[in-house]
Enzyme design. Structure first.
Site, PDB file in Angstrom:
ATOM      1  CG  HIS A  66       0.786  12.588  32.430  1.00  0.00           C
ATOM      2  ND1 HIS A  66       0.662  13.840  32.965  1.00  0.00           N
ATOM      3  CD2 HIS A  66       1.044  11.761  33.479  1.00  0.00           C
ATOM      4  CE1 HIS A  66       0.851  13.775  34.277  1.00  0.00           C
ATOM      5  NE2 HIS A  66       1.080  12.514  34.619  1.00  0.00           N
ATOM      6  CG  ASP A 175       1.759   6.883  40.293  1.00  0.00           C
ATOM      7  OD1 ASP A 175       2.536   6.215  41.007  1.00  0.00           O
ATOM      8  OD2 ASP A 175       2.167   7.668  39.418  1.00  0.00           O
ATOM      9  CD  GLU A 255       3.786   7.823  35.525  1.00  0.00           C
ATOM     10  OE1 GLU A 255       3.522   7.578  36.714  1.00  0.00           O
ATOM     11  OE2 GLU A 255       3.291   8.762  34.895  1.00  0.00           O
TER      12      GLU A 255
HETATM   13 ZN    ZN Z   1       4.891  10.742  40.511  1.00  0.00          ZN
HETATM   14 FE    FE Z   2       2.007   8.817  37.729  1.00  0.00          FE
HETATM   15 FE    FE Z   3       1.448  11.821  36.741  1.00  0.00          FE
END
Ligand code: ZN
Ligand code: FE
Ligand code: FE
Length: 275
Positions: A66, A175, A255
Site C-alpha cells: 500500500h 475495497d 483492514e
Molecule cells: Zn478506507
Molecule cells: Fe482499502
Molecule cells: Fe487504502
C-alpha cells in the site's frame, strides 16, 4: 483462499512473512514507507529473498503493498504532485525486490480541480512511472468518495485505466467498505455490483480485495472501516463476497480495526466459511 492483514514493515520482509504465518494468513499488506509519508528505509535484497522463499514454501498468494496516504498524484499544488510522483516511481523500483506482487494506491483527491482533471493527472503520473520491464502490477483502489476523492465509482477508475499506455501493468483493488460507502449495494445485490464492475472495467482487472465491514450506510461516502460482522455490511454479505466464484483466487486483505488476536480470529472465521 488467500487472506491476510496489514503488517508493519519496520522489522523487514521476512519478519512480516513469519508474522503472517502466526496469524494464519497466506498473504499480507504493508506500507512501502511510513503511511503518513517520509523517507523510505533501506531495503535488503537478502531479506526480500528470504520472504520470497517463505512465501513459496507456504504457498502464499500475491502481496498487496500500500502506498502512503500522503501520496496524491493529482494534488492541486505542484510541489505535492511532484513529490507524490517521486514517491510512486521510487516505490515501484523498491517493489521489484519482491517481483510479481501488487502495489495499491489511492488514486488521489482532486481538491477542487474537478474529477476530469484529477483523472488526467493520475493517468499522467502512471504513464511517467510505469516501466515495460517492471514485474509489479499497480492497483487503483476503489474509493468511498469522501471529499474530492477520484475513483468514487467504476467509471472514474475505468477512465484512468483507459488513459494508461502500459495497460497490463494496472488494475483495481476492490475495497468492500469503500464500494459500499460509494453507493454500491453489495448486501442486497452483490451479483449486480460485480456485473456492473465487469461491464465497466472487467473483472479480469480486479486483482485484489480489501476486506472490510463499514461503520456507515451504503452511499454515505464516509470511509470508516469496521470489524467483519460488526458493521452495516455484516458477516453474511461479506462472506458471500469471500465465497464468490468470480472473485476466487484474489488476495483478501483485512483492514479492520483489530489487534493481532482480532486479525487471527477474523482470518480463522473467514477460512471456516470459505473455500
Ligand atoms: Zn478506507
Ligand atoms: Fe482499502
Ligand atoms: Fe487504502
Amino acid at each position: 483462499m488467500y487472506i491476510g492483514n496489514h503488517l508493519s514493515s519496520s522489522k523487514g520482509f521476512e519478519h512480516m512473512g513469519k508474522e503472517a504465518l502466526k496469524l494464519g494468513a497466506n498473504t499480507f499488506a504493508f506500507f512501502t514507507r511510513n503511511p503518513r509519508g517520509g523517507a523510505a528505509k533501506e531495503l535488503s535484497e537478502d531479506d526480500a529473498k528470504k520472504l520470497l522463499a517463505l512465501m513459496e514454501e507456504h504457498q502464499f498468494g500475491k502481496l498487496v503493498a500500500h502506498a502512503p496516504y500522503t501520496m496524491n498524484v493529482c494534488a492541486e499544488k505542484e510541489n505535492v504532485r511532484s513529490f507524490s510522483r517521486e514517491m510512486l516511481a521510487d516505490d515501484l523500483v523498491r517493489m521489484e525486490y519482491l517481483p510479481n506482487n501488487y502495489y495499491n494506491f489511492h488514486p488521489g483527491s482532486h481538491v477542487g480541480q474537478g474529477a476530469e482533471q484529477g483523472i488526467e493527472l493520475i493517468a499522467d503520473a502512471l504513464n511517467a512511472a510505469l516501466k515495460p520491464e517492471q514485474q509489479t502490477t499497480v492497483l487503483l483502489e476503489t474509493m468511498a468518495g469522501k471529499g474530492s476523492e477520484v475513483g468514487r465509482n467504476f467509471e472514474e477508475l475505468k477512465a484512468i485505466l483507459d488513459r494508461v499506455t502500459l495497460s497490463d501493468k494496472v488494475g483495481v483493488c476492490f475495497d468492500t467498505c469503500h464500494v459500499w460507502d460509494a453507493g454500491y449495494d453489495i448486501v442486497h445485490d452483490l451479483d449486480g455490483v460485480l456485473q456492473k464492475f465487469d461491464e465497466i472495467i472487467g473483472l479480469n482487472r480486479l486483482y485484489a480485495v480489501h476486506f472490510n465491514d463499514s461503520m456507515n450506510d451504503c452511499g454515505s461516502h464516509k470511509d470508516r472501516h469496521q470489524k467483519i460482522g460488526e458493521g452495516k455490511i455484516g458477516a453474511d454479505a461479506l462472506l458471500a463476497v469471500a465465497n464468490h466464484p468470480l472473485l476466487a483466487g484474489r488476495p483478501f486483505i483485512l483492514e479492520t480495526p483489530n489487534d493481532d488476536e482480532g486479525y487471527a480470529r477474523e482470518i480463522a472465521m473467514v477460512r471456516k466459511y470459505c473455500l
